[in-house]
Design a protein around this motif. Structure first.
Motif, PDB file in Angstrom:
ATOM      1  N   THR A  91       0.737  -1.625   0.490  1.00 51.13           N
ATOM      2  CA  THR A  91       0.477  -0.028   0.102  1.00 51.13           C
ATOM      3  C   THR A  91       0.744   0.940   0.190  1.00 51.13           C
ATOM      4  O   THR A  91       1.800   1.831   0.599  1.00 51.13           O
ATOM      5  CB  THR A  91      -1.125  -0.107   1.413  1.00 51.13           C
TER       6      THR A  91
ATOM      7  N   THR B 115       0.594   6.844   3.599  1.00 48.29           N
ATOM      8  CA  THR B 115       0.004   7.266   4.083  1.00 48.29           C
ATOM      9  C   THR B 115       0.114   9.057   4.460  1.00 48.29           C
ATOM     10  O   THR B 115       1.458   9.095   4.169  1.00 48.29           O
ATOM     11  CB  THR B 115      -0.969   7.100   5.525  1.00 48.29           C
ATOM     12  N   ARG B 116      -0.111  10.103   4.101  1.00 49.42           N
ATOM     13  CA  ARG B 116       0.591  11.457   4.422  1.00 49.42           C
ATOM     14  C   ARG B 116       1.385  11.605   5.728  1.00 49.42           C
ATOM     15  O   ARG B 116       1.426  12.061   5.745  1.00 49.42           O
ATOM     16  CB  ARG B 116      -0.812  12.671   4.926  1.00 49.42           C
ATOM     17  N   GLU B 117       0.621  11.038   6.446  1.00 55.73           N
ATOM     18  CA  GLU B 117       0.771  11.117   7.679  1.00 55.73           C
ATOM     19  C   GLU B 117       2.643   9.966   7.896  1.00 55.73           C
ATOM     20  O   GLU B 117       3.672  11.219   8.231  1.00 55.73           O
ATOM     21  CB  GLU B 117       0.564  10.777   9.039  1.00 55.73           C
ATOM     22  N   GLU B 118       3.006   9.333   7.144  1.00 61.71           N
ATOM     23  CA  GLU B 118       4.665   8.544   7.322  1.00 61.71           C
ATOM     24  C   GLU B 118       5.078   8.915   6.430  1.00 61.71           C
ATOM     25  O   GLU B 118       6.340   9.508   6.420  1.00 61.71           O
ATOM     26  CB  GLU B 118       3.822   7.244   6.842  1.00 61.71           C
TER      27      GLU B 118
END
Length: 138
Positions: free
Chosen positions: A2, A5-8
């Motif tokens: 996947t 994410t934006r935070e990662e």
């Protein structure tokens, strides 16, 4: 797999944080530990110019006048002559201080500005008092 994410992705761009003590002390004092100003700083109690400061500014020109007259004419012949010279400058001194104070009484002004402002009033008043004294002698 996947996508991150934006935070990662935002965390991956930031450097790792070290929450331990700094390796050296900061170059500034700790909060609340700022040094107090020295007691020699003048404390302005009001925003006005006092008559005393104007009197001292006018007194500068009495000293200048005495130095110039002693340099040109020499020292006075007696204490009485010195008293007459100083007494002749008393009224112009007080009136020059009064006129300077009337101009600057509502605001705080630097001393050198007061002294320069008192000069024309002092010179004019010395001439007027001297002329009145000479006219009264005849």
């Amino acid at each position: 797999m996947t996508p991150p994410t934006r935070e990662e992705t935002m965390n991956a761009e930031r450097p790792p944080h070290n929450f331990g003590p700094p390796p050296f002390p900061p170059p500034y004092p700790a909060p609340g530990q700022f040094p107090q100003p020295p007691a020699s700083y003048p404390k302005r109690t009001s925003g006005t110019t006092s008559f005393g400061r104007c009197l001292l500014a006018s007194l500068v020109w009495v000293g200048v006048t005495l130095v110039i007259s002693f340099a040109a004419l020499g020292p006075p012949s007696s204490g009485r002559a010195l008293g007459q010279v100083l007494g002749g400058m008393l009224i112009p001194l007080l009136l020059a201080a009064l006129t300077t104070w009337l101009f600057f009484r509502r605001k705080h002004t630097a001393f050198w500005i007061l002294a320069i402002t008192a000069l024309p009033a002092f010179v004019i008043l010395v001439f007027l008092v001297t002329a009145a004294r000479l006219a009264g002698q005849q």
